[in-house]
Design a protein around this motif. Sequence first.
Motif, PDB file in Angstrom:
ATOM      1  N   MET A   1       1.673  67.362  61.227  1.00 31.23           N
ATOM      2  CA  MET A   1       3.342  67.633  60.723  1.00 31.23           C
ATOM      3  C   MET A   1       3.808  68.790  60.247  1.00 31.23           C
ATOM      4  SD  MET A   1       2.372  64.084  58.765  1.00 31.23           S
ATOM      5  CE  MET A   1       3.853  63.116  58.323  1.00 31.23           C
ATOM      6  N   THR A   2       4.805  69.685  60.835  1.00 30.80           N
ATOM      7  CA  THR A   2       4.887  70.818  60.360  1.00 30.80           C
ATOM      8  C   THR A   2       6.428  70.886  59.807  1.00 30.80           C
ATOM      9  OG1 THR A   2       5.522  71.737  62.463  1.00 30.80           O
ATOM     10  CG2 THR A   2       3.366  71.942  61.896  1.00 30.80           C
ATOM     11  N   ALA A   3       6.949  71.822  58.995  1.00 29.06           N
ATOM     12  CA  ALA A   3       8.133  71.848  58.646  1.00 29.06           C
ATOM     13  C   ALA A   3       8.401  73.507  58.309  1.00 29.06           C
ATOM     14  CB  ALA A   3       8.689  71.055  57.410  1.00 29.06           C
ATOM     15  N   PHE A   4       9.439  73.970  58.725  1.00 28.56           N
ATOM     16  CA  PHE A   4       9.884  75.362  58.347  1.00 28.56           C
ATOM     17  C   PHE A   4      10.981  75.231  57.413  1.00 28.56           C
ATOM     18  CE2 PHE A   4       7.779  75.302  62.503  1.00 28.56           C
ATOM     19  CZ  PHE A   4       7.158  76.243  62.379  1.00 28.56           C
ATOM     20  N   GLY A   5      11.173  75.973  56.421  1.00 24.53           N
ATOM     21  CA  GLY A   5      12.287  76.154  55.315  1.00 24.53           C
ATOM     22  C   GLY A   5      12.732  77.347  55.351  1.00 24.53           C
TER      23      GLY A   5
ATOM     24  N   SER B   1       9.710  79.589  54.165  1.00 20.62           N
ATOM     25  CA  SER B   1       8.526  78.918  53.891  1.00 20.62           C
ATOM     26  C   SER B   1       7.959  77.798  54.978  1.00 20.62           C
ATOM     27  CB  SER B   1       9.016  77.947  52.629  1.00 20.62           C
ATOM     28  OG  SER B   1      10.166  77.153  52.939  1.00 20.62           O
ATOM     29  N   PHE B   2       6.813  77.567  54.768  1.00 20.99           N
ATOM     30  CA  PHE B   2       6.177  76.505  55.921  1.00 20.99           C
ATOM     31  C   PHE B   2       5.031  75.857  55.015  1.00 20.99           C
ATOM     32  CE2 PHE B   2       2.782  76.172  58.877  1.00 20.99           C
ATOM     33  CZ  PHE B   2       3.220  75.778  60.177  1.00 20.99           C
ATOM     34  N   ALA B   3       5.217  74.449  55.791  1.00 18.40           N
ATOM     35  CA  ALA B   3       4.212  73.405  55.335  1.00 18.40           C
ATOM     36  C   ALA B   3       3.637  72.670  56.390  1.00 18.40           C
ATOM     37  CB  ALA B   3       4.905  72.556  54.369  1.00 18.40           C
ATOM     38  N   ALA B   4       2.572  72.350  56.434  1.00 20.91           N
ATOM     39  CA  ALA B   4       1.852  71.603  57.317  1.00 20.91           C
ATOM     40  C   ALA B   4       0.802  70.699  57.102  1.00 20.91           C
ATOM     41  CB  ALA B   4       1.513  72.583  58.675  1.00 20.91           C
ATOM     42  N   ILE B   5       0.672  69.600  57.756  1.00 22.63           N
ATOM     43  CA  ILE B   5      -0.487  68.706  57.527  1.00 22.63           C
ATOM     44  C   ILE B   5      -1.093  68.351  58.655  1.00 22.63           C
ATOM     45  CG2 ILE B   5      -1.142  66.284  56.887  1.00 22.63           C
ATOM     46  CD1 ILE B   5       1.597  67.108  55.124  1.00 22.63           C
ATOM     47  N   LEU B   6      -2.478  68.550  58.773  1.00 17.59           N
ATOM     48  CA  LEU B   6      -3.064  68.119  60.106  1.00 17.59           C
ATOM     49  C   LEU B   6      -4.476  67.305  59.841  1.00 17.59           C
ATOM     50  CD1 LEU B   6      -3.277  69.920  62.946  1.00 17.59           C
ATOM     51  CD2 LEU B   6      -5.674  69.625  62.341  1.00 17.59           C
ATOM     52  N   ASN B   7      -4.656  66.149  60.207  1.00 15.26           N
ATOM     53  CA  ASN B   7      -5.398  65.298  60.171  1.00 15.26           C
ATOM     54  C   ASN B   7      -6.130  64.970  61.548  1.00 15.26           C
ATOM     55  OD1 ASN B   7      -4.982  64.930  57.327  1.00 15.26           O
ATOM     56  ND2 ASN B   7      -3.608  63.354  57.795  1.00 15.26           N
TER      57      ASN B   7
ATOM     58  N   VAL C   1       0.394  62.804  42.152  1.00 16.43           N
ATOM     59  CA  VAL C   1       1.263  63.526  43.180  1.00 16.43           C
ATOM     60  C   VAL C   1       0.295  64.447  44.040  1.00 16.43           C
ATOM     61  CG1 VAL C   1       2.771  65.480  43.377  1.00 16.43           C
ATOM     62  CG2 VAL C   1       3.202  63.693  41.558  1.00 16.43           C
ATOM     63  N   PRO C   2       0.547  64.443  45.394  1.00 14.00           N
ATOM     64  CA  PRO C   2      -0.430  64.952  46.313  1.00 14.00           C
ATOM     65  C   PRO C   2      -0.481  66.728  45.969  1.00 14.00           C
ATOM     66  CG  PRO C   2       1.281  64.201  47.436  1.00 14.00           C
ATOM     67  CD  PRO C   2       1.499  63.501  46.258  1.00 14.00           C
ATOM     68  N   GLU C   3      -1.539  67.182  46.050  1.00 14.50           N
ATOM     69  CA  GLU C   3      -1.756  68.659  45.923  1.00 14.50           C
ATOM     70  C   GLU C   3      -0.723  69.439  46.767  1.00 14.50           C
ATOM     71  OE1 GLU C   3      -3.256  70.974  43.387  1.00 14.50           O
ATOM     72  OE2 GLU C   3      -3.720  69.011  43.324  1.00 14.50           O
ATOM     73  N   ILE C   4      -0.424  69.183  47.965  1.00 11.56           N
ATOM     74  CA  ILE C   4       0.705  70.066  48.675  1.00 11.56           C
ATOM     75  C   ILE C   4       2.119  70.139  47.816  1.00 11.56           C
ATOM     76  CG2 ILE C   4       1.383  68.018  50.203  1.00 11.56           C
ATOM     77  CD1 ILE C   4       2.004  70.011  52.293  1.00 11.56           C
ATOM     78  N   LEU C   5       2.345  68.942  47.172  1.00 12.12           N
ATOM     79  CA  LEU C   5       3.520  68.983  46.700  1.00 12.12           C
ATOM     80  C   LEU C   5       3.558  69.654  45.383  1.00 12.12           C
ATOM     81  CD1 LEU C   5       6.736  68.240  46.328  1.00 12.12           C
ATOM     82  CD2 LEU C   5       5.939  65.860  45.680  1.00 12.12           C
ATOM     83  N   LYS C   6       2.354  69.539  44.587  1.00 13.62           N
ATOM     84  CA  LYS C   6       2.113  70.342  43.273  1.00 13.62           C
ATOM     85  C   LYS C   6       2.157  71.804  43.593  1.00 13.62           C
ATOM     86  CE  LYS C   6      -0.662  67.005  41.136  1.00 13.62           C
ATOM     87  NZ  LYS C   6      -1.543  66.615  39.875  1.00 13.62           N
TER      88      LYS C   6
ATOM     89  N   LEU D   1      -3.079  63.583  52.744  1.00 14.25           N
ATOM     90  CA  LEU D   1      -2.230  64.948  52.702  1.00 14.25           C
ATOM     91  C   LEU D   1      -3.152  65.972  52.304  1.00 14.25           C
ATOM     92  CD1 LEU D   1       1.185  63.520  51.025  1.00 14.25           C
ATOM     93  CD2 LEU D   1       0.665  63.923  53.546  1.00 14.25           C
ATOM     94  N   SER D   2      -4.395  65.818  52.268  1.00 12.54           N
ATOM     95  CA  SER D   2      -5.166  66.823  51.638  1.00 12.54           C
ATOM     96  C   SER D   2      -5.382  67.881  52.432  1.00 12.54           C
ATOM     97  CB  SER D   2      -6.499  66.012  50.860  1.00 12.54           C
ATOM     98  OG  SER D   2      -7.243  65.466  52.235  1.00 12.54           O
ATOM     99  N   ASN D   3      -5.383  67.740  53.817  1.00 15.04           N
ATOM    100  CA  ASN D   3      -5.686  69.009  54.708  1.00 15.04           C
ATOM    101  C   ASN D   3      -4.430  69.516  54.990  1.00 15.04           C
ATOM    102  OD1 ASN D   3      -7.122  70.893  56.046  1.00 15.04           O
ATOM    103  ND2 ASN D   3      -6.585  69.793  57.959  1.00 15.04           N
ATOM    104  N   TYR D   4      -3.854  70.407  53.974  1.00 16.60           N
ATOM    105  CA  TYR D   4      -2.544  70.834  54.355  1.00 16.60           C
ATOM    106  C   TYR D   4      -2.539  72.407  54.266  1.00 16.60           C
ATOM    107  CZ  TYR D   4      -2.367  72.125  49.329  1.00 16.60           C
ATOM    108  OH  TYR D   4      -2.680  72.688  48.100  1.00 16.60           O
TER     109      TYR D   4
END
Lengths: 272, 156
Positions: free
Chosen positions: A200-204, A184-190, A77-82, A164-167
């Motif tokens: 990729m960004t998302a606002f919860g 809540s906010f999550a994003a990934i930038l490669n 499981v990627p760290e962002i989800l953990k 997904l490591s640069n989150y």
Amino acid sequence: MVNGYQATSLKEALKILAKESVTPYSGGTDLMIDPEEHATFLFLARISEMKNIIEDTEYLRIGAACTFTEIIENELVPEILKEAAAQIAAPAIRNLATIGGNICNGSAKGDSALILFATDAKLRLVSSRGERVLPIAEFYLGRKKTALKSDELLVEILIDRINLSNYYYKKVGARDALAISRVSFAAILNVADGKIVNCMTAFGAVSDIIIRRPDIDAMLVGKTTKEAKVVKKEYIAAYDQAIIPIKGRISAEYRKAVCMNLLRDFLESNGI
Amino acid sequence: MMINFILNGQKVVSTAKANERLLDILRTEFACTGVKCGCKEGECGACSVIIDGKLVNSCMVAMGYVESCTVMTIEGYRKTERFAVLDTSYASVSAVQCGFCTPGMVLASECILAKNPNPTEAEIREGISGNLCRCTGYNAIVQAISIAAKEGKGLW
């Protein structure tokens, strides 16, 4: 048992679901807050097809009945989800609560759902009639409304095997444990070869549905950090328009301010 | 049509409906009144029990879920050697005041130590983060668990 079915295989569960009026019960932690007196539950915790976490060439596949404890402890499981899973409630809830339940509950405050939006995850929905794979953004139709049909089960969550490591992830709650997200906010930038390849960004917890706007994020894709800085103002302005928070236990103004602060912090932490 | 499970080491059969709360059935049908009802929404940990080795809030569990499971409440746990160590360590630093959170807190302590016999303070605090206590301010409880880890060497 009265008012319940204990399914041991997916086939058996789907058969019951097609015939009877039952409520799928995975971890139960949302259902049992306010259980319907006459509800008949279809217990899913023993269905092995819904408990796997495996990788294939395309996806990381997470069984919908995996608990958050199982997700935190799994090395695939990627760290962002953990990180998001580890901030959900407290250990005793994470031992029961499942990722599938968090999605099917249909709330924009679902902390794992946020990560699945940010990563453009897909959902494998299965019924005795067949199966379909739906992008998570199409699964959510409104507050507590999902595209799940009454004879379907969410069986697996499919996450693309991109880096997904640069989150960036922040949950803003009233306290550390047992807190419902206020924002809540999550994003990934490669970045590859000096250019942004995905943003990729998302606002919860802001609106009825988690906000994911790939069209806005596309403004940064293909650009160097320097070029991204040039369009930063425009990018932020686009989100300023796109984010229309609803007033809940906290004000819409607060939610908006926090969203924009988190977005700026995410950009700055990536040198933009 | 009955629900079979193991409660504190004994095979039991419940006539409860599958959609009833484990918390209510433990208290009424099985007289396990050490399982406290604080909030009925998974927020306080007073109703904590251990199912198949994992700490859970029994208010969040429907009876149908426990079919064929092993359930341990404070009534069963208090007969163990590990409990005796926690009992002494909690008492030694006055980690019990009103006592309402204590059964859940002790079972959370057991799960912390079962997973990691030498937990750090941060790990202890994380382990009891779902168990609310209005009296102690937590420091004494954290201390009690760390004393139990030292005194109970080899038990966990």
